[in-house]
Design an enzyme around this catalytic site. Structure first.
Site, PDB file in Angstrom:
ATOM      1  N   ASN A  88      -0.050  10.618   3.498  1.00 55.81           N
ATOM      2  CA  ASN A  88      -1.261  10.393   2.710  1.00 55.81           C
ATOM      3  C   ASN A  88      -1.513   8.915   2.450  1.00 55.81           C
ATOM      4  O   ASN A  88      -0.575   8.132   2.238  1.00 55.81           O
ATOM      5  CB  ASN A  88      -1.171  11.132   1.374  1.00 55.81           C
ATOM      6  CG  ASN A  88      -1.964  12.418   1.402  1.00 55.81           C
ATOM      7  OD1 ASN A  88      -2.754  12.661   2.298  1.00 55.81           O
ATOM      8  ND2 ASN A  88      -1.753  13.261   0.398  1.00 55.81           N
ATOM      9  N   HIS A  89      -2.763   8.540   2.446  1.00 53.46           N
ATOM     10  CA  HIS A  89      -3.190   7.184   2.101  1.00 53.46           C
ATOM     11  C   HIS A  89      -3.665   7.166   0.644  1.00 53.46           C
ATOM     12  O   HIS A  89      -4.093   8.184   0.105  1.00 53.46           O
ATOM     13  CB  HIS A  89      -4.337   6.747   3.007  1.00 53.46           C
ATOM     14  CG  HIS A  89      -3.946   6.551   4.433  1.00 53.46           C
ATOM     15  ND1 HIS A  89      -4.545   5.619   5.247  1.00 53.46           N
ATOM     16  CD2 HIS A  89      -3.002   7.159   5.201  1.00 53.46           C
ATOM     17  CE1 HIS A  89      -4.002   5.664   6.457  1.00 53.46           C
ATOM     18  NE2 HIS A  89      -3.068   6.607   6.449  1.00 53.46           N
ATOM     19  N   ALA A  90      -3.588   6.003   0.040  1.00 48.21           N
ATOM     20  CA  ALA A  90      -4.113   5.851  -1.316  1.00 48.21           C
ATOM     21  C   ALA A  90      -5.630   6.037  -1.304  1.00 48.21           C
ATOM     22  O   ALA A  90      -6.313   5.604  -0.371  1.00 48.21           O
ATOM     23  CB  ALA A  90      -3.758   4.475  -1.861  1.00 48.21           C
ATOM     24  N   CYS A  96      -9.223   3.034   1.851  1.00 51.20           N
ATOM     25  CA  CYS A  96      -8.001   3.811   2.059  1.00 51.20           C
ATOM     26  C   CYS A  96      -7.047   3.119   3.035  1.00 51.20           C
ATOM     27  O   CYS A  96      -5.971   3.657   3.324  1.00 51.20           O
ATOM     28  CB  CYS A  96      -8.348   5.202   2.614  1.00 51.20           C
ATOM     29  SG  CYS A  96      -9.286   6.229   1.473  1.00 51.20           S
TER      30      CYS A  96
END
Length: 213
Positions: A88-90, A96
């Protein structure tokens, strides 16, 4: 009726006497520190990999802050994948883009998502299913072929589709409560061998009669 040997890497013996390389007991095939798997859980693949951990969970890196936990007696079909939290990316910034992963000084401590992915006991994960970060799949659930699963799947629920949605339950609510109280997957092997006919026949009363005190 004998149980499969949970200590064998390849538990299926073909009629010619050869072990079927495409099916493995995961507890014998995986030593990844972030991958926890119970006895009797197996995975099958038409092109068996050398590294089952990275094949099933390609984003689960050693040293990451999340775990993939799979219970006992799970069945994982060809093409199923677990996309764990490290993928997952922020999402709370203006972009992102994962800038810190390109800086060795920041990379080690940068992981926006640290949720564990937890699969219960006696879960059947169908062909090509995709399990997303942080999913929690209850005991006895069935994940349909090609399903994309996020969030929580209740015990003994059947989910299909993208996004996966609950279609129905395998048993009535009282039956599910009885099964969850029995926790048959934790029984000792000699008792499980005696319970196999009840499990195959769907005879809950017989199973309850065998339950340890």
């Amino acid at each position: 009726m004998p149980l499969p040997d949970p200590a064998l890497r390849n538990p299926i013996i073909l009629p010619d006497g050869q072990a079927h390389a495409g099916t493995v007991m995961l507890s014998q095939a995986i030593t990844h520190p972030n991958f926890q798997v119970g006895a009797f859980s197996y995975a099958s693949d038409f092109s068996p990999p050398q590294d089952w951990a990275s094949h099933l969970a390609p984003y689960l890196f050693a040293g990451a802050r999340e775990r993939l936990v799979i219970g006992r007696f799970c069945q994982i079909a060809h093409g199923a994948r677990f996309i764990t939290a490290s993928a997952n990316h922020a999402q709370d910034g203006l972009s992102c883009y994962p800038f810190p992963v390109f800086d060795p000084a920041q990379m080690a401590g940068f992981q926006p998502d640290t949720r564990d992915t937890v699969i219960g006991n006696d879960v059947w994960i169908g062909y090509g299913a995709l399990i997303l970060p942080g999913a929690r799949i209850g005991d006895g659930a069935i994940i349909g072929a090609g399903a994309v699963v996020r969030g929580t799947v209740p015990p003994y629920g059947i989910v299909t589709g993208n996004p996966a949605s609950l279609q129905r339950f395998r048993f009535s609510k009282p039956q599910i409560a009885r099964l969850l109280s029995l926790k048959w997957w934790n029984w000792p092997q000699e008792l499980l061998a005696r319970a196999e006919p009840a499990l195959l026949a769907g005879d809950l009363e017989m199973l309850e009669s065998l339950a340890p005190d």
